[in-house]
Design a protein around this motif. Structure first.
Motif, mmCIF file in Angstrom:
data_model
loop_
_atom_site.group_PDB
_atom_site.id
_atom_site.type_symbol
_atom_site.label_atom_id
_atom_site.label_comp_id
_atom_site.label_asym_id
_atom_site.label_seq_id
_atom_site.Cartn_x
_atom_site.Cartn_y
_atom_site.Cartn_z
ATOM 1 N N ARG A 72 0.818 -1.624 -0.222
ATOM 2 C CA ARG A 72 -0.043 -0.234 0.114
ATOM 3 C C ARG A 72 1.149 1.128 0.112
ATOM 4 O O ARG A 72 1.048 2.124 -0.626
ATOM 5 C CB ARG A 72 -1.055 -0.448 1.653
ATOM 6 N N GLN A 105 1.694 1.976 -2.822
ATOM 7 C CA GLN A 105 0.690 2.328 -4.196
ATOM 8 C C GLN A 105 0.738 0.620 -5.850
ATOM 9 O O GLN A 105 0.931 1.353 -6.425
ATOM 10 C CB GLN A 105 0.470 3.499 -4.357
ATOM 11 N N SER A 118 0.458 11.686 1.688
ATOM 12 C CA SER A 118 -0.777 10.636 1.858
ATOM 13 C C SER A 118 -0.236 9.854 0.485
ATOM 14 O O SER A 118 -0.028 10.062 -0.842
ATOM 15 C CB SER A 118 -2.062 11.418 1.687
ATOM 16 N N VAL A 119 -1.197 9.072 1.350
ATOM 17 C CA VAL A 119 -0.798 7.433 -0.840
ATOM 18 C C VAL A 119 -2.411 7.383 0.062
ATOM 19 O O VAL A 119 -2.934 7.019 0.344
ATOM 20 C CB VAL A 119 0.244 6.120 -0.262
ATOM 21 N N HIS A 120 -2.663 6.372 -1.924
ATOM 22 C CA HIS A 120 -4.028 6.171 -1.204
ATOM 23 C C HIS A 120 -4.418 4.546 -1.848
ATOM 24 O O HIS A 120 -3.179 4.246 -2.615
ATOM 25 C CB HIS A 120 -4.689 7.014 -2.823
ATOM 26 N N TYR A 121 -4.720 4.120 -0.926
ATOM 27 C CA TYR A 121 -5.342 2.755 -1.424
ATOM 28 C C TYR A 121 -6.246 1.619 -0.763
ATOM 29 O O TYR A 121 -7.086 3.344 -0.283
ATOM 30 C CB TYR A 121 -4.260 1.665 0.035
ATOM 31 N N ALA A 177 -11.878 2.511 0.109
ATOM 32 C CA ALA A 177 -10.646 3.520 -0.044
ATOM 33 C C ALA A 177 -10.653 4.202 0.482
ATOM 34 O O ALA A 177 -11.627 4.823 1.584
ATOM 35 C CB ALA A 177 -10.698 4.348 -1.171
ATOM 36 N N TYR A 178 -9.169 4.083 1.347
ATOM 37 C CA TYR A 178 -8.327 5.392 2.540
ATOM 38 C C TYR A 178 -6.921 6.099 1.919
ATOM 39 O O TYR A 178 -6.542 6.062 0.534
ATOM 40 C CB TYR A 178 -8.342 4.957 3.464
ATOM 41 N N GLN A 179 -6.652 6.962 2.669
ATOM 42 C CA GLN A 179 -5.051 7.798 2.512
ATOM 43 C C GLN A 179 -4.813 7.688 3.692
ATOM 44 O O GLN A 179 -5.341 7.866 4.941
ATOM 45 C CB GLN A 179 -5.604 8.609 1.741
ATOM 46 N N ASN A 180 -3.166 7.268 3.900
ATOM 47 C CA ASN A 180 -2.409 7.625 4.817
ATOM 48 C C ASN A 180 -0.954 8.062 4.608
ATOM 49 O O ASN A 180 -1.072 7.826 3.114
ATOM 50 C CB ASN A 180 -2.539 6.734 6.073
ATOM 51 N N THR A 181 0.041 8.884 5.134
ATOM 52 C CA THR A 181 1.150 8.784 4.825
ATOM 53 C C THR A 181 1.942 7.555 5.250
ATOM 54 O O THR A 181 1.649 6.770 6.216
ATOM 55 C CB THR A 181 1.543 10.231 5.710
#
Length: 151
Positions: A50, A53, A95-98, A105-109
């Motif tokens: 994740r 990506q 942030s990366v999207h996964y 769908a979420y995003q976190n660093t």
């Protein structure tokens, strides 16, 4: 910050290997303990994918034989440490999207993900120790401060 994260990853590896070695030492280790350790390793690989990506093709509750766990843990530790080393501070906080295992769908660093990975594994290692403690003369201690002291 990156040095601290690598230190945390090194601790994580030490703690995981203590648990894996304890499981390996038991001919009849509880199946639940083995399953949970497999989950820790699988989840680490999924989170690594994740952060990069990439599609995670591995389920988070994959059955991993105890005999494969050390090699799996070592490979994953090397991958994640190498990844952290090449990250810029900007990328570490970007942030990366996964998509999670339920398709949401979420995003976190990466910094948040690496922190989560550490806490997630510590939680599950505690569960494993509870399961194997009755089988061992001395249960593995995996506290960060013990690792830090070199004990």
């Amino acid at each position: 910050m990156k040095d601290y994260l690598i230190q945390l990853l090194d601790y994580e590896q030490w703690a995981n290997l203590r648990i894996i070695n304890a499981l390996s030492s038991q001919p009849n280790a509880p199946e639940r303990a083995i399953t949970i350790m497999g989950h820790v390793l699988s989840a680490q690989q999924v989170w690594y994918s994740r952060m990069r990506q990439e599609s995670a093709i591995q389920p988070i509750w994959e059955d991993i034989p105890v005999s494969w766990m050390i090699e799996t843990a070592e490979r994953q530790h090397d991958q994640v440490v190498s990844y952290v080393r090449i990250l810029t501070m900007e990328k570490l906080n970007q942030s990366v999207h996964y998509v999670n295992s339920k398709g949401m769908a979420y995003q976190n660093t990466p910094l948040e993900i690496l922190t989560h990975m550490s806490h997630h594994a510590a939680y599950h290692r505690g569960q494993i120790v509870q399961l194997i403690r009755p089988l061992l003369a001395e249960a593995p201690v995996t506290d960060f401060i013990i690792w830090q002291r070199g004990e």
